[in-house]
Write a protein that holds these residues in place. Structure first.
Motif, PDB file in Angstrom:
ATOM      1  N   GLY A  23       0.795  -1.229   0.000  1.00 47.47           N
ATOM      2  CA  GLY A  23       0.000   0.000   0.000  1.00 47.47           C
ATOM      3  C   GLY A  23       0.824   1.273   0.000  1.00 47.47           C
ATOM      4  N   ASP A  24       2.144   1.141   0.067  1.00 45.92           N
ATOM      5  CA  ASP A  24       3.054   2.293   0.018  1.00 45.92           C
ATOM      6  C   ASP A  24       2.735   3.291   1.133  1.00 45.92           C
ATOM      7  N   CYS A  25       2.368   2.765   2.300  1.00 47.22           N
ATOM      8  CA  CYS A  25       1.930   3.630   3.391  1.00 47.22           C
ATOM      9  C   CYS A  25       3.036   4.561   3.879  1.00 47.22           C
ATOM     10  N   ALA A  26       4.274   4.057   3.908  1.00 49.14           N
ATOM     11  CA  ALA A  26       5.365   4.856   4.452  1.00 49.14           C
ATOM     12  C   ALA A  26       5.646   6.096   3.614  1.00 49.14           C
ATOM     13  N   SER A  27       5.398   6.036   2.311  1.00 46.27           N
ATOM     14  CA  SER A  27       5.711   7.179   1.455  1.00 46.27           C
ATOM     15  C   SER A  27       4.982   8.436   1.899  1.00 46.27           C
ATOM     16  N   CYS A  28       3.710   8.320   2.160  1.00 46.81           N
ATOM     17  CA  CYS A  28       2.932   9.496   2.565  1.00 46.81           C
ATOM     18  C   CYS A  28       3.109   9.810   4.044  1.00 46.81           C
ATOM     19  N   HIS A  29       3.256   8.778   4.857  1.00 51.17           N
ATOM     20  CA  HIS A  29       3.259   8.980   6.306  1.00 51.17           C
ATOM     21  C   HIS A  29       4.654   9.139   6.886  1.00 51.17           C
ATOM     22  N   THR A  30       5.630   9.493   6.046  1.00 53.97           N
ATOM     23  CA  THR A  30       6.984   9.762   6.522  1.00 53.97           C
ATOM     24  C   THR A  30       7.499  11.003   5.819  1.00 53.97           C
ATOM     25  N   GLU A  31       7.857  12.022   6.580  1.00 57.81           N
ATOM     26  CA  GLU A  31       8.435  13.205   5.953  1.00 57.81           C
ATOM     27  C   GLU A  31       9.930  12.992   5.733  1.00 57.81           C
ATOM     28  N   GLN A  32      10.481  13.733   4.806  1.00 58.37           N
ATOM     29  CA  GLN A  32      11.892  13.593   4.477  1.00 58.37           C
ATOM     30  C   GLN A  32      12.750  13.816   5.711  1.00 58.37           C
TER      31      GLN A  32
END
Length: 430
Positions: free
Chosen positions: A60-69
């Motif tokens: 679901g690629d959850c970490a992409s949205c729920h992790t800021e750079q």
């Protein structure tokens, strides 16, 4: 300005009309139960369930949205740009004050399946519940168990960046009435197990339509026909059509081409770059082989597309094509070949390339200006990248070479003008 004013008026009117209809039907948002979840602690700590949830969270690629750079994984903070304002992704670690520590599974299921927060508030569809509603309850439980197993991170939410009327959550009743259909994916008994698995992943947890579909002025997805491609809102990239049949964006691709692209970020037919490079790096490269092949099976079933309309513009492209041919020979041919054939496994072909032929020309312009950067994956740990040419080529040269590429060999896409290049020259990569 006039267009934005019209959109605002339309949103408000729709909200009033649909809210009235909803109220007259006796509709009420049911309060969220405060009772403890039926899921016991031992179940949530089951190592097998947590491992399953870790895999599904990657799908679901959850970490992409729920992790800021530069931030803690899953602690939120990444700001998601939309045409209506910025929406920060929340913390989904099990911190009790700022994350999901006090959430029950029923709270989580309601968010994922129904697009409602813990207290019944309507969630903004930057969180892709329009697709996640198709996720099964068992898979949702596994994802929740995995998230609850993470180390809690205390990180308060950033303020919402939406202006009026988009910051009025009750207006979402109108939007949901138009665009949201709640319901878990229902298998098609006439199709194979692999096809149904692929459809479940593409339509649900993989939420491919969220990018690969056109959207209207209110941000609603146009899902029929499915996966025809569309410009990604506020990102200035175009997610191409995914049909593998005649006139589709992936026409001529094989099942192995799809698997290679999703697993390695590169195939004989193309390379992932832009937002798709991040999807491959953080999500699809970690998927099981049978799931990748199931996705390819489903994409192979998408219908043929109509021929694109013939360009009847009186604009004489011969001078720009001649200019573009010179730029291509000097800057591009050494890697992509005299006939746009590329080098298998190294440089992508340009002839028949879906990102070259997409309707807007955005992807080709941005690649020429800002470069093309493939993802680093386990299967392709040292990918070749394309350097940016923004400093070497002026707007006229960029328009000429992109037009030349889009109208040479097997390509028959529309020309690009200098004004198009000017618009995207200073657009950031992300």
């Amino acid at each position: 300005m006039k267009r934005m004013r019209s959109i605002v008026i339309l949103v408000v009117l729709l909200a009033l009309v649909l809210f009235g209809a909803w109220w007259l039907r006796g509709g009420r948002t049911p309060p969220v139960s405060q009772a403890a979840s039926q899921i016991d602690t031992a179940t949530l700590k089951d190592p097998a369930l947590i491992a399953k949830g870790e895999y599904l969270a990657a799908v679901g690629d959850c970490a992409s949205c729920h992790t800021e750079q530069g931030g803690a994984r899953y602690a939120g903070g990444r700001v998601l740009a939309t045409p209506f304002g910025n929406i920060p992704a929340p913390n989904i670690t099990p911190d009790r004050e700022t994350g999901l520590g006090d959430w029950s599974f029923e709270d989580f299921w309601q968010a994922l399946h129904s697009g409602k927060g813990r207290h019944g508030e309507l969630l903004y569809p930057a969180f892709s519940y329009t697709s996640f509603t198709k996720v099964s309850r068992d898979d949702a439980l596994a994802i929740f168990a995995y998230l609850q197993s993470l180390a809690p991170v205390h990180q308060p939410a950033k303020p919402l960046g939406l202006g009026f009327p988009y910051n009025v959550r009750s207006n979402l009743k109108a939007w949901r009435a138009l665009y949201f259909q709640e319901g878990v994916y229902q298998p098609d008994p006439s199709q194979s197990e692999a096809w149904n698995r692929g459809a479940y992943l593409v339509q649900g947890l993989g939420h491919c339509n969220e990018c690969h579909a056109p959207r209207d002025a209110l941000g609603g997805m146009q899902n029929s026909p499915s996966l025809v491609g569309g410009q990604i809102p506020a990102q200035d990239w175009y997610a191409p059509d995914l049909s593998m049949k005649a006139n589709g964006g992936l026409s001529g691709w094989s099942e192995q081409d799809i698997v290679d692209l999703l697993k390695n970020g590169q195939s004989a037919r193309g390379t992932a770059f832009g937002p798709m490079a991040e999807v491959v790096a953080k999500s699809t490269q970690h998927m099981h082989e049978d799931d990748l092949r199931a996705i390819a099976t489903y994409l192979q079933s998408l219908p043929p597309r109509p021929l694109p309309p013939e360009d009847k513009s009186p604009f004489d492209t011969r001078p720009i094509l001649a200019q573009g041919a010179k730029v291509y020979a000097a800057r591009c041919a050494d890697c992509h070949g005299d006939n746009g054939e590329g080098v298998a496994g190294i440089y992508p072909p340009l002839s028949g390339n879906s990102s070259v032929n997409e309707p807007t020309g955005i992807n080709a312009m941005r690649a020429v200006l800002l470069g093309g950067f493939s993802p680093v994956t386990d299967g392709n740990s040292r990918p070749y990248s394309m350097p940016p040419f923004a400093q070497q080529l002026n707007d006229s040269d960029v328009a000429a070479v992109v037009t030349y590429i889009r109208q040479s060999w097997s390509n028959k896409a529309s020309p690009i003008l200098e004004r198009d290049v000017i618009k995207y020259r200073h657009t950031p990569i992300d």
